[in-house]
Motif scaffolding. Sequence first.
Motif, PDB file in Angstrom:
ATOM      1  N   SER A 191     -17.514 -59.761 -39.328  1.00 56.83           N
ATOM      2  CA  SER A 191     -17.281 -60.095 -40.726  1.00 56.83           C
ATOM      3  C   SER A 191     -16.841 -58.832 -41.435  1.00 56.83           C
ATOM      4  N   GLU A 215     -23.988 -52.446 -46.148  1.00 53.65           N
ATOM      5  CA  GLU A 215     -23.174 -52.725 -47.336  1.00 53.65           C
ATOM      6  C   GLU A 215     -22.516 -51.443 -47.850  1.00 53.65           C
ATOM      7  N   TYR A 273     -22.174 -58.827 -47.745  1.00 53.56           N
ATOM      8  CA  TYR A 273     -22.499 -59.483 -46.475  1.00 53.56           C
ATOM      9  C   TYR A 273     -23.813 -60.255 -46.554  1.00 53.56           C
ATOM     10  N   LYS A 292     -19.601 -64.580 -44.409  1.00 55.24           N
ATOM     11  CA  LYS A 292     -18.575 -64.193 -43.438  1.00 55.24           C
ATOM     12  C   LYS A 292     -17.267 -63.942 -44.192  1.00 55.24           C
TER      13      LYS A 292
END
Length: 233
Positions: free
Chosen positions: A138, A211, A219, A232
């Motif tokens: 992701s 992050e 996320y 995602k």
Amino acid sequence: MDATILIVEDEKNINEVLAFTFQKEGYKTLSAYDGTTGVEMALKEKPSLVLLDINLPGMDGMDACKEIRKTSNVPIIMLTAREDEVDKIVGLELGADDYITKPYSARELSARVKALLRRTEMVADSAAAVEDKNTITSGDVVINIDRYEVKKNGKTVDITLREFELLKFLAIAPDQIFSREVLLENVWGYEYLGDVRTVDVTIRRLREKIEDDPSMPRYIMTKRSIGYYFNKI
Ligand code: CA
């Protein structure tokens, strides 16, 4: 068979014989008669494999090979007229995958082509399988399930087992919101009698690790008064 072979060879009759030979075996073929056109076709038509003669008018096969390799990993077999050219091909590290010296038999060339195509397919297959089965990607975060490894921007994140389990649990079902209680049960175990705030603490640590800005997560998202979910990207 969908494989397309690009034949770069200026001698028209040789080019035609090669094309005929490979078509008979079920390949599609493309033909170019000089180096510049060969490079163009290799990059534009995206053939499965390139047969590249060394002695070509204009840009020779060695320069053509270097040019193709700047942007493409297509398998290349060099066709050489002289044994001493082989040393040059190897020495210059042109990036050709194989070479064959004239005169060669059609059968030998065909065997080399088949072997190289098979090898290329195997590499592609195994890379795709590993990618699909073991990792969740992701944005710039890659979670490797089997190896208990998380990468952010290509760099391995220093992560504890519990943090990993929590991240994995969320990431396997992106966009699904889980309450703290459910996360506690599934990640820490039914027998765990801890405070649900344990989840919040672990989420905070995870955010600090993956992050860009932990106060503005992209996320690991909070659904206010319900729980958390993985986004995602
Ligand atoms: Ca030639």
